[in-house]
Structure formats: C-alpha cells, structure tokens
Motif scaffolding. Structure first.
Motif, PDB file in Angstrom:
ATOM      1  N   SER A   1       0.826  -1.200   0.000  1.00  0.00           N
ATOM      2  CA  SER A   1       0.000   0.000   0.000  1.00  0.00           C
ATOM      3  C   SER A   1       0.857   1.246   0.000  1.00  0.00           C
ATOM      4  CB  SER A   1      -0.878   0.005   1.254  1.00  0.00           C
ATOM      5  OG  SER A   1      -1.460   1.274   1.449  1.00  0.00           O
ATOM      6  N   THR A   2       0.521   2.226  -0.809  1.00  0.00           N
ATOM      7  CA  THR A   2       1.169   3.535  -0.716  1.00  0.00           C
ATOM      8  C   THR A   2       0.139   4.566  -0.277  1.00  0.00           C
ATOM      9  OG1 THR A   2       2.477   2.923  -2.642  1.00  0.00           O
ATOM     10  CG2 THR A   2       2.652   5.190  -1.908  1.00  0.00           C
ATOM     11  N   ARG A   3      -0.853   4.753  -1.129  1.00  0.00           N
ATOM     12  CA  ARG A   3      -1.871   5.769  -0.917  1.00  0.00           C
ATOM     13  C   ARG A   3      -2.559   5.601   0.429  1.00  0.00           C
ATOM     14  NH1 ARG A   3      -1.180   6.258  -6.175  1.00  0.00           N
ATOM     15  NH2 ARG A   3      -0.353   4.216  -5.793  1.00  0.00           N
ATOM     16  N   THR A   4      -3.005   4.361   0.701  1.00  0.00           N
ATOM     17  CA  THR A   4      -3.751   4.111   1.926  1.00  0.00           C
ATOM     18  C   THR A   4      -2.854   4.264   3.130  1.00  0.00           C
ATOM     19  OG1 THR A   4      -5.143   2.590   0.692  1.00  0.00           O
ATOM     20  CG2 THR A   4      -5.271   2.467   3.067  1.00  0.00           C
ATOM     21  N   ARG A   5      -1.634   3.795   3.019  1.00  0.00           N
ATOM     22  CA  ARG A   5      -0.681   3.929   4.115  1.00  0.00           C
ATOM     23  C   ARG A   5      -0.479   5.406   4.469  1.00  0.00           C
ATOM     24  NH1 ARG A   5       3.084   0.244   5.971  1.00  0.00           N
ATOM     25  NH2 ARG A   5       2.936  -1.151   4.178  1.00  0.00           N
ATOM     26  N   PHE A   6      -0.298   6.234   3.436  1.00  0.00           N
ATOM     27  CA  PHE A   6      -0.026   7.641   3.710  1.00  0.00           C
ATOM     28  C   PHE A   6      -1.258   8.399   4.169  1.00  0.00           C
ATOM     29  CE2 PHE A   6       4.308   9.038   3.123  1.00  0.00           C
ATOM     30  CZ  PHE A   6       4.887   7.869   2.690  1.00  0.00           C
ATOM     31  N   SER A   7      -2.423   8.072   3.629  1.00  0.00           N
ATOM     32  CA  SER A   7      -3.603   8.813   4.080  1.00  0.00           C
ATOM     33  C   SER A   7      -3.955   8.407   5.507  1.00  0.00           C
ATOM     34  CB  SER A   7      -4.780   8.653   3.116  1.00  0.00           C
ATOM     35  OG  SER A   7      -5.098   7.304   2.899  1.00  0.00           O
ATOM     36  N   TYR A   8      -3.738   7.141   5.827  1.00  0.00           N
ATOM     37  CA  TYR A   8      -3.976   6.688   7.216  1.00  0.00           C
ATOM     38  C   TYR A   8      -2.980   7.368   8.168  1.00  0.00           C
ATOM     39  CZ  TYR A   8      -4.781   3.407  11.111  1.00  0.00           C
ATOM     40  OH  TYR A   8      -5.080   2.846  12.318  1.00  0.00           O
ATOM     41  N   ALA A   9      -1.721   7.402   7.764  1.00  0.00           N
ATOM     42  CA  ALA A   9      -0.692   8.029   8.604  1.00  0.00           C
ATOM     43  C   ALA A   9      -0.977   9.515   8.789  1.00  0.00           C
ATOM     44  CB  ALA A   9       0.692   7.831   7.999  1.00  0.00           C
ATOM     45  N   SER A  10      -1.373  10.179   7.714  1.00  0.00           N
ATOM     46  CA  SER A  10      -1.674  11.617   7.806  1.00  0.00           C
ATOM     47  C   SER A  10      -2.862  11.864   8.720  1.00  0.00           C
ATOM     48  CB  SER A  10      -2.004  12.183   6.416  1.00  0.00           C
ATOM     49  OG  SER A  10      -0.847  12.301   5.638  1.00  0.00           O
ATOM     50  N   ALA A  11      -3.886  11.066   8.541  1.00  0.00           N
ATOM     51  CA  ALA A  11      -5.096  11.257   9.344  1.00  0.00           C
ATOM     52  C   ALA A  11      -4.794  11.028  10.820  1.00  0.00           C
ATOM     53  CB  ALA A  11      -6.198  10.324   8.868  1.00  0.00           C
TER      54      ALA A  11
ATOM     55  N   ASN B   1      -1.919  11.236  12.335  1.00  0.00           N
ATOM     56  CA  ASN B   1      -1.031  12.302  12.795  1.00  0.00           C
ATOM     57  C   ASN B   1      -1.793  13.589  13.088  1.00  0.00           C
ATOM     58  OD1 ASN B   1       0.662  14.805  11.538  1.00  0.00           O
ATOM     59  ND2 ASN B   1       1.914  13.512  12.862  1.00  0.00           N
ATOM     60  N   LEU B   2      -2.724  13.903  12.210  1.00  0.00           N
ATOM     61  CA  LEU B   2      -3.495  15.127  12.364  1.00  0.00           C
ATOM     62  C   LEU B   2      -4.335  15.100  13.626  1.00  0.00           C
ATOM     63  CD1 LEU B   2      -3.525  17.392  10.200  1.00  0.00           C
ATOM     64  CD2 LEU B   2      -5.894  16.729   9.772  1.00  0.00           C
ATOM     65  N   LEU B   3      -4.780  13.909  14.006  1.00  0.00           N
ATOM     66  CA  LEU B   3      -5.598  13.775  15.209  1.00  0.00           C
ATOM     67  C   LEU B   3      -4.731  13.684  16.470  1.00  0.00           C
ATOM     68  CD1 LEU B   3      -8.164  11.194  13.786  1.00  0.00           C
ATOM     69  CD2 LEU B   3      -8.560  13.633  14.106  1.00  0.00           C
ATOM     70  N   GLY B   4      -3.423  13.515  16.268  1.00  0.00           N
ATOM     71  CA  GLY B   4      -2.513  13.471  17.422  1.00  0.00           C
ATOM     72  C   GLY B   4      -2.020  12.075  17.775  1.00  0.00           C
ATOM     73  N   LEU B   5      -2.234  11.129  16.894  1.00  0.00           N
ATOM     74  CA  LEU B   5      -1.854   9.736  17.172  1.00  0.00           C
ATOM     75  C   LEU B   5      -0.583   9.356  16.429  1.00  0.00           C
ATOM     76  CD1 LEU B   5      -5.408   8.183  16.665  1.00  0.00           C
ATOM     77  CD2 LEU B   5      -4.329   8.830  18.832  1.00  0.00           C
ATOM     78  N   ALA B   6       0.211   8.490  17.055  1.00  0.00           N
ATOM     79  CA  ALA B   6       1.391   7.937  16.392  1.00  0.00           C
ATOM     80  C   ALA B   6       1.001   6.630  15.719  1.00  0.00           C
ATOM     81  CB  ALA B   6       2.501   7.691  17.407  1.00  0.00           C
ATOM     82  N   VAL B   7       1.478   6.432  14.503  1.00  0.00           N
ATOM     83  CA  VAL B   7       1.198   5.178  13.801  1.00  0.00           C
ATOM     84  C   VAL B   7       2.184   4.106  14.264  1.00  0.00           C
ATOM     85  CG1 VAL B   7       1.207   4.001  11.570  1.00  0.00           C
ATOM     86  CG2 VAL B   7       0.234   6.288  11.777  1.00  0.00           C
ATOM     87  N   GLN B   8       1.669   2.961  14.633  1.00  0.00           N
ATOM     88  CA  GLN B   8       2.523   1.824  14.972  1.00  0.00           C
ATOM     89  C   GLN B   8       2.136   0.692  14.023  1.00  0.00           C
ATOM     90  OE1 GLN B   8       5.080   1.560  16.970  1.00  0.00           O
ATOM     91  NE2 GLN B   8       5.371  -0.645  16.884  1.00  0.00           N
ATOM     92  N   ASP B   9       3.038   0.363  13.120  1.00  0.00           N
ATOM     93  CA  ASP B   9       2.717  -0.687  12.166  1.00  0.00           C
ATOM     94  C   ASP B   9       2.918  -2.047  12.810  1.00  0.00           C
ATOM     95  OD1 ASP B   9       1.852  -1.393   9.526  1.00  0.00           O
ATOM     96  OD2 ASP B   9       3.868  -2.093   9.110  1.00  0.00           O
ATOM     97  N   MET B  10       1.948  -2.908  12.601  1.00  0.00           N
ATOM     98  CA  MET B  10       2.053  -4.286  13.099  1.00  0.00           C
ATOM     99  C   MET B  10       2.507  -5.120  11.904  1.00  0.00           C
ATOM    100  SD  MET B  10       0.966  -6.846  15.200  1.00  0.00           S
ATOM    101  CE  MET B  10       0.330  -8.516  15.011  1.00  0.00           C
ATOM    102  N   ASP B  11       3.815  -5.290  11.813  1.00  0.00           N
ATOM    103  CA  ASP B  11       4.385  -6.033  10.690  1.00  0.00           C
ATOM    104  C   ASP B  11       4.413  -7.506  11.084  1.00  0.00           C
ATOM    105  OD1 ASP B  11       6.041  -7.276   8.838  1.00  0.00           O
ATOM    106  OD2 ASP B  11       7.368  -5.563   8.642  1.00  0.00           O
ATOM    107  N   GLU B  12       3.533  -8.281  10.492  1.00  0.00           N
ATOM    108  CA  GLU B  12       3.394  -9.669  10.951  1.00  0.00           C
ATOM    109  C   GLU B  12       4.665 -10.487  10.726  1.00  0.00           C
ATOM    110  OE1 GLU B  12      -1.340 -10.530  10.963  1.00  0.00           O
ATOM    111  OE2 GLU B  12      -0.442 -10.309   8.973  1.00  0.00           O
TER     112      GLU B  12
END
Lengths: 372, 372, 372
Positions: free
Chosen positions: C69-79, C81-92
């Motif tokens: 994923s590129t688009r979804t990864r970045f829009s999720y990360a941006s969203a 971040n904007l709300l004040g949350l850190a993204v933690q990827d669960m890399d299986e």
C-alpha cells in the motif's frame, strides 16, 4: 488511594533509578522495584482520570529488536508515546553498519536526541546482556566526553538472562491480585517447564521469575524434567534471595507434584541450558547442518515430556482448586496448557498482559524522574 | 552570544531558503549557508536552555531511502521530531507502485499533509539528483494546480553528486573548531582517497567537501591515486570556487605528500568515477555477471593502494603534528585510518558526528522559516 | 459556509458512528455517510484557516497491512497524525505470532492504548472482511471484560468486499464536483472493467463503487466482459439500493456502449470473481504450480480484451464529450486508459486522490466524536 496520596507514598520510597539503565531486576534494590510498582498504579489512575502523563514535547525512544516481538514492541511503543516520545526503530538490516564499526560508534550515533534505547537480544547465551552493557558503556563515555547532551536510559526488552519488563509486569499482576507485596509472603508459585513442539525458546522468563519472586518471601518452586535446567548462577541466586527474604526456593522434576497446593502456576516451555549452549556455538559458526540435527534431537527429547501439560485435572490439586494461572503469552494451547483452561471465561490472563504495558510505562517513567 | 543576540544576528542575514528545497550546496548563496550555521548554533543553545523548538502541532516528514542509512536516518528522524513532525518512511518494497506509475503521481500522493521529503538516492551516477528534481517539479506542479495545499521541501539525504547534510555538518564542525568561518581562510584541508576493501562507495562526500570548502577561502587539496577521479564538472567547480573566495584548489596523487602541513585531513574511500559509470550501466541492465567481474577488477585495483592509510606517522607531518581528523563515519579501521588514530582518547570525531544532527535540524528549520 | 455554520449543519445530522467500526459502507446509514462528508469539509476548512484539529495528546493508530500500500498507508498516517496519534505498524513478519495464537489474543495485545486499528486484508475471497470482524469481536469481548480501557475503532483499509475509504473519497469527490449529494441524482456513472496485463487485482473498488453510488439516485452501469463478474451478493445489493434511492443499476458487456452519454467514467481492471475463487483455493493450499497456470490462463483471457481501454475517442461519446474520469490510482497507462487522457493538463484526478486523505480523516474523526 487518591492521586495525591499515591504521589506522597511514592515520594517516601528512596529509589535510585533516575538516569539509570534497567538491565536485570537483581541489580535493583527492593525500593527501586517498589517505586516502579507505585508509579504503575499512579499512571493507571491518571489514565482513569483522563490526565495525560506526557512529559516530553519531543524526543526519540529508539528500539533495537534482534528477535521478533509483538507484545514488547507494542508496550514499548505505547509507553514511549504516552511520555511524548516518538519510536525510531533501528532496523539493522536497513542500516549501514560497516565492517568494523564499533558498538561505541553506533550507540553514540543513535543517541544524540534519544531518551531511551530499548533492546531485545535473546538469541545467544552469553551475548544479549553483554551487548546491552557495551552500549551502556559507550553511552557513559559519550556523555562524559560531552558527545551526548544527555545519557539515554537503556531498557532490557529481553536478553539471554532476564526479561525484566515481563517479570515486573508479573509482579505487578501478583500485587494487584493479592492486594500488596506483603500479601505475597508464603504464597506458593510454581514456575514449571511445559511441553511445546518447538525448541530454542529463551530462558529469560523462567530465570526472571525465580530471581524476582524469591525476593518477596514467596515459596518458589522451579519444576522441569531432568536436563531442562536454567543458567546455574541464576538458579543459585534464586536460592540466596529466598533465604534472605524468608521465602523458600526448591527444584522439582514433576509438574504434577509441584502444582499441588500451589497458589500460582506458571507453565511455560523453554530450551534446556545445555542445548542453548550448543545452539549458541552452532549459530556463531553458522553450522546449518549442526543446527538441524540439534533441533531434531531437542524436539525428540521434548516429545518425551508431552505429559508436562497443565490441565484442569492438575488444577484441581492446587490451593482451593483455583491457582492463579500465569503466562507471558503467547501460550501453546493443548501443549503447554489445555485449551479449556487457557480460554476459560473467568481467565485473568489478560490482566497479566495489560500489566506489561503498565510496568513498561512505570519503568521508563521511573528512569527519568528526578524523584526516583 | 545569548539567544537574543543570536536571533538578531540571524535576522541580519539575507537568506532565501524559505519554502525551497536543499539539493546541492552550490545552488545556495553564501548567505543561505551562513544562515543555516547560525540557526544550528541557535537551536543548540535553545536545547541547552531547555527551550523546545517545536513549531508544528502535527505534520509528516516523509523519508525515502533507496540505500541503507543509519546516521542520516536518525538525524533526519531527530530533526523532524524536534520540529513536531512524525516520520513516515516510504518503503518502496512495501508500496504499490504499479508499472507505469509516474514520479508525478507518487510525489503528489505522499505530499498532501507532508512538510518535508527527505531522499537518499546515491546508487546510480546521473540518477539520484535527477530523481529529486523530478519529484520537485511534480510538487511544483501539484502546488500550482492546487492539488497540494502546501509545497513540501525536499532535502537531499545523499545523491550521486552531493551529500549536503554531511558537508554542512562538516562546515559547522570546522566553524566550531576554529571559531568562525573567517578563521577558515588559508587553512589547508586535504580530502584524500583512502583504502578500503569495498567497491562502489558513492562520490558524494568528497565532491560535497571540495565544492563547499573552496567557498570559504580554504586551501583545498584533493588527493587520490591516478584513476580515482570524481565527476569532472564538480572538480572544475571546486577550482572556480577557490578562485572566487581567495583560497586554492589542487589535486595530488599522494596522500603522504598532501597531508604535509595540513590543518585538516579527511581520508575516505570512494569508487573511481569511471568505475561508477560502468557500474551504473551494469546495474541498469541487471548484468549480474558483469557486476561481479567489475567488482573483482575494482577490488584488485584498490588493493594496489593499501598504503593509502592515514597513520600516526603521517599525522606527524601535518601542521603542528595535530591536524584535525574528519570522517563522515563509519570509517574502516586499519584500512582508511589506523585504529589507533581513529579511537584516540582525544578524538573529536564525535563532535563532527553530532553536528550531522544540528546541521540537519538547522537546514529543515531554515526551509520553513519565513525569515530565511 | 463558515466554520460555525458547518458545525451547526453537522450537529443536525443524526449519525451513529461514535465508537463504531467502519467495515462496509452498506452497513452505515445515509446519515452516517453524510456526517462523514460534512466533517471532511469542516476539516478542510479548518486547515485553510490554519486551525489544528488535533484532539489527542498521545495514543496509537495501529496499522496492519497484509498487502502492499502507498496511498492508503499515507492517508492513514496523515489522518492519524493530524488527530494526534502515532502510527505503529504491526508487521506480521516481525512479530512473534506463535502457532495457535488466537486473533483474540493478538487483537487485545495491540490495543491497550490504541485508538484505531486500520486493516488491509484483500488477498483472499471470503477472508479479509471476516478477519476484521474477528478482531472486532475480540475487542468487544476485551472491552466488556475490562481488559481494554477503551475499545479501538477498526477501519477497513481494503478487504475482499469493500474499500470504503476509497469509495467515500470518491463520493466526496463527486459531491465536490457537482456541488451536493442531491445533484448526483440522475447522473450516469459507468464503473467499467479495463484491460491490464496483470491478474489478481481485488474486486473491492468496483464493488465499493456500485454499492455506494446506487444509494444516491445515480444511474450506475457496471460494464465488464462476460465472465468478469463481481461477488453476486454485492451486485444484487447494488440493484436493491438503486430501486430504493430512485436511481438505476444495469450491467453491460461493452465499455464502448456503456460510456455513451455517461457523466462519469471509472475504468479499472479487476480479476473475475471465479478466477479469484480458484486463486483463493490455490493460495490457501500453497499450490505454486496451480497459481502459475491460473495466472497464464487469466492473462491470456485478459489479452482478449485489450480494446477495453478508455480512449479520447470514447470520451467524445460521453455527455458533452467531457465525462469526469475517475480512478483510485495507480492506473495502467495505455492499457486501462490512454496516457493522453490520464495526463491531460485539465485532469482532476488529483482532487480525487486528495479526497482519500480528507475522507480518511473525516471517517476517523467521526468514529471518535461523541456528537456522531
């Protein structure tokens, strides 16, 4: 206790954690450990009251995982985030660590604006904890020479010897379950080997448990099949701790016998010490064939002990037939423990798991509060 | 200087960095470079006074690493974090970049809420810097057409031509060491090739150093074995810079001769320009056999110059026997430099390394401050 | 509308999104969808007025990507971040998910301080959405039993059935293009299969589009070669939606015929349902040979429909020769669509892409605002 009372109680404990590392529980005083448990309670209460414990405006918490991790990764990330730090993973496969680059070099490089370095290094006997100490020494030197504006604290996220964020979480779980550390005196906890069809599991959890719980007057019994011993020095330490704390420490070769009248049962698989020694040599020499042979041999040996599964029948023989079940997770269902027990509707295994997070936060909070 | 004085000094420098990219130092005016150095000093002072320089409430700093990185990854992460931005790595192996997707598409996609895009792309001659410019153009277009609410700044984290966050850090290190940029006039710096048993190392550091230090009146000498030249246009540029600044620029084929009376010695391995040209062709054609042959040939050639190791003996011939040793790190011990010199107790190599971080922060701060 | 008016309008919409998951648009009421679109507008306006929408002091937004994923990864990360949350990827691949660890276990483990879990799981028919529901149920249970202090919201970042952050972004794009949802009534949108030389593309986008746009009175036509059908239940649902909303839904076997008089054309490749069924079986059985054969067969079949490319000639037959072109990106140039059309100077494809971000932010904002 309300928040104010908790803070006062905490202030009364003379701990020496500020600006220190946390590498082995047995290097820490009882006051240090008590302070961490108090902070865990305080942080949980702040959360219930919706008060943010954020202390940093910015900063990094570096993580170095030399082995896979889910639970530890997430509890470290949560703890860092809560304190206001961003996690920066140091993925050694994506790093440019040239032939001959020293630990001293790398350690300083990643530390210029870093408040914590969390390290998991649990694959090789005699290596993980040693590596953490090399990093620590490099940082001390960097700080002394004014290379580093601040000395990041190192948190052991599991090594060959101890898994202190796990054992502290387990201690917190026991404290919460029985009401106080004092209430643990005379409680019988069985740290038992249990069967699983895998090999090479670290010794750090059983070692961490016997070394920590013997300090609080508990009757600790280590149970395992013959030949599944732990690092001898740590077993010895557990005995000394028990003597000092007024508890007891014993070793048994039967899960069935051990769990009788136990208050707490912690059944978990691990690799025998002597297998880990051989494995460490083979891994160092990249002896693929040797490793495959050792694995076969170890699995065949494990298979002799399939009856080391904690079952409902065994539970009936525990204190009031209701011993507290503990596990660091993930547990092997119908191998280490019967699925029925593991997934029982009244299981409190999740509270134990949640305490991973609280212990982690408290530990990191303690390392950076001048009052500790 | 106190904070207020620093701010006033900075305000007096007419820089034009605001909302710009930072791709090559030689595209930037001397004022631009001076402003960045001043900001670095200011940020360091703010940190000493425990004043947070955080300017963003939220936002992303995207990183694209097309080659491994430790130092740059951490200094970028630290700088972003300090400014209030979260790092989002664009890992092209985990991305869904379909056959035929244009740079324009990807660049815009990752930029909707992004303040910086840091790019490392240093593998192919003629490619890395070009790619950064393609991204820049795509972002310009996106911003003009109102696709993007803001135009992220692009920071070159090493390309085929320059490594500006490194060379700016090195300039900062020199300024701090000698007290001012003015004090650099007439100082002799030797950027020398040094032996290492590896091949394909980028040319960006030596190119960055000769192109930047010649602008400040220094006597810059580039030393390398015959056949180990850099990109001709950049060598030419260094000459012109020296002429303009009142310094000098020369090329030598002997490390030993060059370091005599040098104030600063920067011994570092790199691949010859013509080898990099062949390698770029072979990489593009995925010619595995050709690459293996080229590597053999290059390593054999390198081995002829094992005496290009900077040693204590050579150091004795430098100015007052104490030339400042510089290296971007990691350095090859007992190949590029003798281990004794590298790990000397009085080494200031870490101060140079720390300046990576300060230069990075200052550079990013400058690109977003309207006053620059 | 000014900010105040927007807030009042939003307050008037009775939505039921607070503390819920977002797994399929067709499980959400029209009010829910309208509320999300309003919030998107509001957030965009806040950004224009430089007002930070940050609502959290700390917290995690976990992402689980079981596909690239590129688009979804970045829009999720941006969203996040904007709300004040850190993204933690669960890399299986980096997690320690033991044999036999249940979804219930993992889901709770990663949720103790997590506000959102975004999941992409789109490889297997019948699996992705099911997995999300298993996670949801595990979290419900964890919250009920007080394991979790809060119940994180699950956001579907693409599954086998729907791609709701994409389809909601597309709806937002249509609303912005035509001025209101009401203005969509009677507009003809063609969701057409298009040629690409790849196989195994998910069905979630076309399914998401026909299931969503039929709810707003649009004339939705699904065009594909014979044998390239979607999941039958979702096709049926589209028909029912159209009936209810006063729009229409039809299926055609000709792109050329379908686009005549269309207001909007959405040409995009996907794998036939029956191929995805076979592929799912083969993937489950790790039948590498079978997969290779199926791929050959599918590509040969695709190649029969190379004329399913949306061209300038076809565009001339659309409404006023200027139908709005839509695509979730990345699009295959000169396969799905002629490069000339795709890269036309007046393309608004970027506005559609930007709306991915706004829809994502709005969706996550909606799930955590008590007023929704």
């Amino acid at each position: 206790m309300n928040t104010q009372e908790r803070i006062e109680k905490l202030a009364g404990i003379k701990a020496e954690l500020f600006k220190k590392d946390f590498l082995l529980t047995w290097e820490k005083s009882e006051n240090d450990l008590r302070a961490i448990l108090e902070i865990a309670g305080l942080l949980k209460q702040l959360r219930d009251e919706n008060i943010s414990p954020r202390v940093f405006d910015s900063g990094l918490a570096v993580s170095i995982f030399r082995d896979n991790s889910t639970r530890t990764r997430f509890s470290y990330a949560s703890a860092a985030n809560l304190l206001g730090l961003a996690v920066q993973d140091m993925d050694e496969t994506k790093s440019q660590i040239a032939h001959g680059e020293t630990v001293r070099e790398t350690a300083n490089m990643i530390s210029f604006l870093t408040d914590f370095i969390g390290i998991r290094d649990d694959m090789y006997l005699g290596e993980g904890n040693k590596y953490m100490r090399e990093v620590a020494q490099a940082l001390d030197e960097g700080y002394e020479k004014n290379v580093l504006p601040a000395r990041p604290g190192i948190v052991n996220l599991q090594c060959d010897m101890d898994h202190p964020t796990q054992s502290m979480a387990d201690l917190l779980h026991l404290k919460n379950t029985y009401g106080s550390l004092e209430a643990l005196k005379g409680k019988k906890i069985v740290m038992s080997w249990a069967y699983s069809p895998s090999y090479g599991k670290p010794l750090s959890v059983p070692q961490g448990i016997i070394a920590l719980m013997t300090r609080f007057g508990m009757d600790v019994e280590l149970a395992h099949p013959e030949g599944y011993g732990l690092i001898p020095e740590i077993v010895e330490l557990a005995g000394k701790n028990a003597e000092k704390s007024g508890g007891s420490f014993s070793i048994s070769n039967s899960m069935e016998e051990s769990v009788k009248d136990a208050d707490i049962v912690y059944p978990k698989s691990w690799a025998p010490f002597h297998i880990m020694q051989q494995r460490t040599e083979l891994l160092k020499n990249k002896n693929v064939k040797g490793l495959a042979e050792l694995e076969q041999q170890a699995l065949q040996n494990n298979a002799k002990f399939k009856n080391w599964e904690y079952t409902a029948e065994m539970m009936k023989t525990t204190k009031n037939s209701e011993a507290l079940y503990m596990h660091c997770l993930p547990a092997h269902r119908n191998e280490e423990i019967s699925a029925g027990l593991m997934d029982a509707p009244d299981t409190v295994i999740w509270d134990e798991a949640e305490n991973r997070l609280h212990a982690q936060k408290a530990l990191m909070e303690a390392l950076l509060q001048a009052s500790c």
